[in-house]
Scaffold this motif. Sequence first.
Motif, PDB file in Angstrom:
ATOM      1  N   UNK A   1       1.249  -0.676   0.219  1.00 15.47           N
ATOM      2  CA  UNK A   1       0.000  -0.160   0.001  1.00 15.47           C
ATOM      3  C   UNK A   1       0.775   1.516  -0.028  1.00 15.47           C
ATOM      4  N   UNK A   2       1.417   1.740  -0.755  1.00 17.01           N
ATOM      5  CA  UNK A   2       2.449   2.942  -1.298  1.00 17.01           C
ATOM      6  C   UNK A   2       1.203   3.538  -0.663  1.00 17.01           C
TER       7      UNK A   2
ATOM      8  N   UNK B   1      -3.855   5.952  -4.219  1.00 12.63           N
ATOM      9  CA  UNK B   1      -4.139   6.874  -5.056  1.00 12.63           C
ATOM     10  C   UNK B   1      -5.113   5.563  -5.780  1.00 12.63           C
ATOM     11  N   UNK B   2      -4.207   4.639  -6.383  1.00 13.02           N
ATOM     12  CA  UNK B   2      -5.257   4.379  -7.884  1.00 13.02           C
ATOM     13  C   UNK B   2      -6.220   2.792  -7.095  1.00 13.02           C
TER      14      UNK B   2
ATOM     15  N   UNK C   1     -14.717   4.552  -6.383  1.00 18.04           N
ATOM     16  CA  UNK C   1     -15.128   5.663  -7.334  1.00 18.04           C
ATOM     17  C   UNK C   1     -16.105   5.084  -7.787  1.00 18.04           C
ATOM     18  N   UNK C   2     -15.785   3.856  -8.927  1.00 13.87           N
ATOM     19  CA  UNK C   2     -17.069   3.482  -9.838  1.00 13.87           C
ATOM     20  C   UNK C   2     -17.049   1.902  -9.488  1.00 13.87           C
TER      21      UNK C   2
ATOM     22  N   UNK D   1      -6.872  -3.775 -16.150  1.00 18.49           N
ATOM     23  CA  UNK D   1      -6.883  -4.035 -14.683  1.00 18.49           C
ATOM     24  C   UNK D   1      -5.464  -4.077 -13.459  1.00 18.49           C
ATOM     25  N   UNK D   2      -5.207  -5.896 -13.858  1.00 20.14           N
ATOM     26  CA  UNK D   2      -3.759  -5.742 -13.446  1.00 20.14           C
ATOM     27  C   UNK D   2      -2.497  -4.880 -13.451  1.00 20.14           C
ATOM     28  N   UNK D   3      -2.645  -3.977 -14.708  1.00 23.28           N
ATOM     29  CA  UNK D   3      -1.524  -3.108 -14.124  1.00 23.28           C
ATOM     30  C   UNK D   3      -1.528  -2.235 -13.559  1.00 23.28           C
ATOM     31  N   UNK D   4      -3.080  -1.883 -12.862  1.00 20.04           N
ATOM     32  CA  UNK D   4      -3.352  -0.521 -12.226  1.00 20.04           C
ATOM     33  C   UNK D   4      -2.850  -1.635 -10.286  1.00 20.04           C
ATOM     34  N   UNK D   5      -2.917  -2.993 -10.320  1.00 22.79           N
ATOM     35  CA  UNK D   5      -3.254  -3.454  -9.005  1.00 22.79           C
ATOM     36  C   UNK D   5      -1.863  -3.987  -8.611  1.00 22.79           C
ATOM     37  N   UNK D   6      -0.799  -4.349 -10.165  1.00 24.85           N
ATOM     38  CA  UNK D   6       0.190  -5.185  -9.445  1.00 24.85           C
ATOM     39  C   UNK D   6       1.333  -3.959 -11.139  1.00 24.85           C
ATOM     40  N   UNK D   7       1.537  -2.477 -10.962  1.00 27.95           N
ATOM     41  CA  UNK D   7       2.067  -2.386 -11.990  1.00 27.95           C
ATOM     42  C   UNK D   7       4.166  -2.351 -12.407  1.00 27.95           C
TER      43      UNK D   7
END
Length: 362
Positions: free
Chosen positions: A276-277, A282-283, A289-290, A352-358
């Motif tokens: 949780x950086x 933030x992401x 929100x959605x 979605x994967x790239x958001x949760x594990x960039x």
Amino acid sequence: MGNGQLRRKLNNCDLDPEKKEQVLKELEYFNSIAPRSLKERLHINKEKMQEFTEEHKVGVAIGLVLLIPLIIMLMAVALQFAVIFVVFWALFRTKRGTPEYQAYDFKNKVALPTVRLFDDKLDLNYHYNRSELIDEDMHYGQALVEEHLVRPMNKRYRDVTYSACSYDWGNTENTDAFEFMGYKLYHEWEDSDGDKHEDIYFDGVILKFRTSFMIEGTINIMSTTTKKNLIGVEKEKNRFKKIKDKDIAVIDTENNEFAENFDTIATYDTEAYRYLTPSMIEELLKLRKDYDICLCIKGNVMTVTLNNKGYKGAEKSAFSVTKPHSRSLDSEGEFTNMLSKYRNAMISIYELKDILDPQGKC
């Protein structure tokens, strides 16, 4: 790390033309044996009636004049029953079809070859592996409850899968590997008056990713809400299983907005804080929100639930293999739509994967 082959094909849509032609021919064959749609049947009958009327104009005119009184008398009584009978007959014939149509394996002959145009390691299934969530022996649905991915359920719950897709899931080193499932958990019951009811515990999509990192224990992040009452006191609304294990750490990120939208627990708090950086918080808040989103990370497997709807093109029925009840008159257009639907779903999954594990992006 993943090899990126599937991602490149999705981005470039670079598919083998010979294999595409083979699948299209198979779809054309299916449409040749599938029943006509109700609309097509009615259109054909209308054309036949017009042809008959043109050929027998005088006879039809005389017949109509003689039958008008009888038609008026019977119309009020019989018309609605006639319409119901015609529609029911047409739908029944359409759904039943020929024995060849009934025996046709649409999933393995059309749907699976279509999705595998992007990569041979794609499959239209989902591995219900509870060990990726919890070490105890239990049904997969109950494991989802235990790991705070869905809310507690009646023991007599049922489940239904809308659609599923997986990519190279057996390869634990491939960070492009994923699993997707449109899924519903519910319980049907009847009250004392005989009225039927349905309690829905989860109705959305479940995804699994191979992460670029490995953790000890588990991290659970669940969408929740914190509300204020009339005197301004905050009251937490957690819809998930109560946390009774004293050995599990409750994580405080010292971010008030995050605390209002998520509850976080972990076997080891250091693992949670490492994930949780500030940028990840933030992401997650952007997603919140959605989407009603929950995460469970165990080892190098991240399981994600999104309630009510999927993520963009990755909707519940994105990889549906249901055999069409009637044929399409435009096989090429139908095939193009299937390819586009599968491609958009997988692009959304990787987004979605790239958001949760960039760090796992190749």
